[in-house]
Design an enzyme around this catalytic site. Structure first.
Site, PDB file in Angstrom:
ATOM      1  N   ASN A  57       2.489  -1.703   4.768  1.00 15.90           N
ATOM      2  CA  ASN A  57       2.939  -3.097   4.812  1.00 15.90           C
ATOM      3  C   ASN A  57       4.048  -3.312   3.791  1.00 15.90           C
ATOM      4  O   ASN A  57       4.313  -2.434   2.971  1.00 15.90           O
ATOM      5  CB  ASN A  57       1.776  -4.038   4.470  1.00 15.90           C
ATOM      6  CG  ASN A  57       0.844  -4.287   5.656  1.00 15.90           C
ATOM      7  OD1 ASN A  57       1.179  -4.000   6.789  1.00 15.90           O
ATOM      8  ND2 ASN A  57      -0.316  -4.840   5.376  1.00 15.90           N
TER       9      ASN A  57
ATOM     10  N   HIS B 181      -0.448  -7.340  14.412  1.00 23.67           N
ATOM     11  CA  HIS B 181       0.886  -6.719  14.410  1.00 23.67           C
ATOM     12  C   HIS B 181       1.462  -6.675  15.831  1.00 23.67           C
ATOM     13  O   HIS B 181       2.151  -5.726  16.195  1.00 23.67           O
ATOM     14  CB  HIS B 181       0.846  -5.298  13.838  1.00 23.67           C
ATOM     15  CG  HIS B 181       0.433  -5.227  12.396  1.00 23.67           C
ATOM     16  ND1 HIS B 181       1.343  -5.222  11.368  1.00 23.67           N
ATOM     17  CD2 HIS B 181      -0.785  -5.186  11.808  1.00 23.67           C
ATOM     18  CE1 HIS B 181       0.696  -5.148  10.205  1.00 23.67           C
ATOM     19  NE2 HIS B 181      -0.596  -5.140  10.446  1.00 23.67           N
TER      20      HIS B 181
END
Ligand code: HDE
Length: 700
Positions: free
Chosen positions: A159, A86
């Site tokens: 997510n 990420h």
């Protein structure tokens, strides 16, 4: 400046000052007194920031130059380690607003009072690529939310896909190593289309459900504003008496779901690698604040015991048709950070940040995450005092006896730095208001075990695929084909086809045929025979859940000199009424002159504004302009791409030669514009976002 007074060092004002540089590079102040003096980090005023200290004009530089050394030292240390996953992300501030009291289920303070607003910060991200990678990678998107509640920070680190690749946190490093660039060659960047990834996946049957999701259009969202978020794991809500209700969290975008197509994604990455960040920035700057509804699926132990799958298994969902997500509040993003590094880069999300009234389940992935996130913050931010950074600090009062360490900004005062103490100083525990864990009773052998109830790896993958429209199923087949076409090792491709046979035979055959696999492999031996009876879940499809609105979308309008100025104005006001945006794409910087003599300012030059940046296009050109554009590849691509990507196209009669040259075969998604009624028809169609029926004719 009075002695002892700190010179002003407001960096933002420094940017604004008009500095004049003489021929020799000397720095002057434009006016005396009202411009702050440049200082060192120690506060010492600087006389010359352009020349290092040296002996003679052409002599050696001196180590004595403390200003130079401090400046370069600080610059050399500007980077902190990027997130191991990420790494590329973009954040914004906003608030969470509670709809109704959830006291019946949870004592969490933020869910008690309807209408109450709690500050929040959100960071969206891709997973695989490094910090400088492009936005439209085929990838899961992180959707991490920090809500600064009155009882401490709650981080819902989710997510945009409700399931995950693996069932146990111990596999995470392998999974991440496999998807990242291969270690010997250091490529491919931000892509799963390579041998290592598909090797790992093809040896990991539990990843098959997730694979269906990341091969779907969910993995190439049109914008952060048009995607869902999921907490993924099952959590617990605890009421005032510690009674537990299981919960799954969802974020539903107010503007609906939307994705791009793969061919478009590839081109966007070249045209505007910052496509998603720019979109969020533009929307917030324009006051068009993105919004999501927080919904919860609530269920009890009895449901968990009787459900077809294990609610602790993060590779499974509970279909929305089975338990309808209940809206409990909304998240609005209304402010960009003042400084990207200080806020978006330094924000530290941690799954273990939960307020009293929210608790964990025994999902083994969640349990592993609860260890990982604290550890990673120390590595990245370099100090146990990362909670002293404003973006990470709670916004409620806090008191504890933790002290010292690197970069301690808030230091305790007084004598007592421990408890219990006899000085009657400092904070104390509160068994009533403090965090209490759910009294979970566990027994069983100490062993490395995977429950039998986690063993079905294909049934929900099949359910996902079968819940898609034909267009979306096609996209999944094309994505699998593309990805596996980049895999050089034949046996890996075949292994994947062997898994697909357990999901859907037609899909497996399509992919095999495109990969040139003549002899079909046998299906993988499944631990549990895949079920074929799970009902279709419409909630899993993007297209079935279209917003029926063009709000928040953008039309690119290609214009030339002599174009119909009135029509451009009418289109602009119709789009404005719809809540949509318009960008003028012109053959040259500075715009064009319309037939009524008015000047139309250009937002993009045709070379810098390809149609992949827009949701629909309009071509409002003069006959002469169309003739010129016919000869320009960028203009032909503008039209041909929009057509191939199934976008709605509006054009004036004069544009026809350009359309023909670009290979457009008019269909119901192509509109001739003459008057306001035509504009209305065009916009009405745009609400369905894409003209998917065209796709069969223009197969990507
Ligand atoms: Fe993460 N994950 N993760 N993850 N994750 C990180 O924390 C980890 C997982 C997610 O914008 C890291 O600060 C493990 C699932 C997001 O700052 C790290 C496992 C989900 C973000 C980490 C998972 C996520 C991260 C890296 C398997 C969806 C970005 C940098 C057990 C529910 C947060 C950091 C941001 C970031 C570990 C799996 C979401 C290393 C061990 C499942 C959105 O701590």
């Amino acid at each position: 400046m009075a002695s002892g007074e700190t010179p002003k060092r407001d960096i933002s004002t420094l940017h604004d000052q008009k500095l004049e540089r003489g021929n020799g590079g000397e720095l002057h102040q434009t006016s005396e007194g009202d411009i702050p003096i440049l200082t060192t980090a120690q506060g010492g005023p600087v006389a010359d920031d352009q020349n290092t200290l040296r002996y003679g004009e052409r002599g050696p530089s001196l180590i004595e130059d403390f200003h130079f050394r401090e400046k370069i030292f600080h610059f050399d240390h500007e980077r902190i380690p990027e997130r191991v996953v990420h790494a590329r992300g973009y954040g914004a501030h906003g608030y969470f607003e509670t709809y109704e009291s959830l006291a019946e289920f949870t004592r969490a303070d933020l869910f008690q009072r309807p209408g109450e607003k709690t500050p929040a910060f959100v960071r969206f991200s891709t997973v695989a690529g490094s910090k400088g990678s492009f936005d439209l990678a085929r990838d899961v998107r992180g959707f991490a939310v920090k809500i600064y509640t009155k009882e401490g920070n709650w981080d819902l680190v989710g997510n945009n896909i409700p399931v995950f690749f693996i069932q146990d946190a111990i596999k995470f490093p392998d999974m991440v190593h496999a998807v990242k660039e291969e270690p010997d060659r250091a490529f491919p960047q931000a892509q799963s289309a390579h041998d290592n990834f598909w090797d790992f996946i093809s040896l990991t049957p539990e990843s098959m459900h997730m694979i269906m999701w990341i091969m779907s259009d969910r993995a190439i969202p049109r914008s952060f504003r048009f995607m869902e978020g999921f907490g993924v794991h099952t959590f617990r809500l605890l009421d005032a008496n510690d009674k537990s209700t299981f919960v799954k969290f969802f974020w539903k975008p107010k503007l609906g779901l939307q994705s791009v197509v793969w061919n478009e994604a590839v081109k966007i990455n070249g045209a505007d690698p910052d496509f998603h960040r720019r979109d969020l920035w533009d929307a917030i700057q324009a006051g068009d604040f993105p919004e999501w509804e927080l919904c919860v699926q609530l269920f009890d132990q009895d449901f968990a015991d009787n459900y077809d799958f294990d609610v602790l298994d993060p590779t499974k969902i509970i279909p929305e048709e089975l338990i309808k997500p209940r809206p409990v509040g909304r998240l609005v993003l209304d402010r960009m950070p003042d400084n990207f590094f200080a806020e978006t880069e330094q924000v530290a999300f941690m799954t273990q940040n939960v307020p009293p009234g929210i608790d964990f389940s025994n999902d083994p992935l969640l349990q592993g995450r609860n260890f990982s996130y604290l550890d990673t913050q120390l590595k990245r931010l370099g100090s146990t005092n990362f909670t002293h950074l404003p973006i990470n600090a709670p916004k409620c009062p806090f008191h504890h006896f933790q002290q010292d360490g690197h970069m301690a900004m808030r230091n305790p005062t007084g004598r007592a730095n421990y408890q219990p103490n006899s000085w009657n100083e400092g904070p104390r525990e509160d068994p009533t208001r403090g965090f209490r864990s759910y009294r979970d009773e566990s027994d069983g052998p100490k062993a490395r075990l995977r429950p039998e109830s986690f063993a079905d790896h294909y049934s929900q993958a099949r359910q996902f695929y079968e819940s898609q429209t034909a267009t979306e199923q096609d996209h999944i087949a094309m994505a699998l084909t593309f990805e596996l076409s980049k895999v050089e090792t034949l046996v890996i491709r075949e292994r994947m086809v062997a898994h697909l046979l357990n999901i859907n035979e037609d899909l497996a055959k399509q992919v095999a045929s495109k990969l040139g696999i003549v002899e079909m492999p046998s299906p993988v031996d499944a631990a549990i025979k895949p079920r074929r009876d799970l009902p279709v879940s419409d909630a899993l499809s993007i297209i079935k859940n279209g917003p029926n609105s063009f709000k928040g979308r953008k039309v690119g309008v290609l214009v030339t000199d002599g174009c119909d100025g009135g029509l451009v104005k009418s289109l602009a006001s119709a789009l404005n009424a719809e809540g949509a945006m318009m960008e003028i794409v012109a053959p040259r910087v500075g715009g064009v002159q319309a037939d009524d003599g008015s000047h139309i300012e250009g937002n993009q030059m045709i070379d810098g504004g390809p149609s992949v940046l827009y949701d629909a296009i309009a071509i409002i050109v003069s006959a002469k302009g169309a003739e010129q554009l016919r000869g320009e590849a960028t203009a032909r691509d503008f039209v041909a791409d929009a057509f191939a990507h199934c976008k709605f196209i509006a054009h004036v009669e004069a544009a026809k030669p350009l359309l023909e040259k670009a290979g457009v075969a008019p269909d119901k998604g192509v509109f001739t514009l003459k008057n306001d009624a035509d504009i209305d028809n065009f916009l009405e169609s745009c609400r369905s976002l894409r003209h998917w029926t065209r796709e069969q004719n223009v197969k990507q």
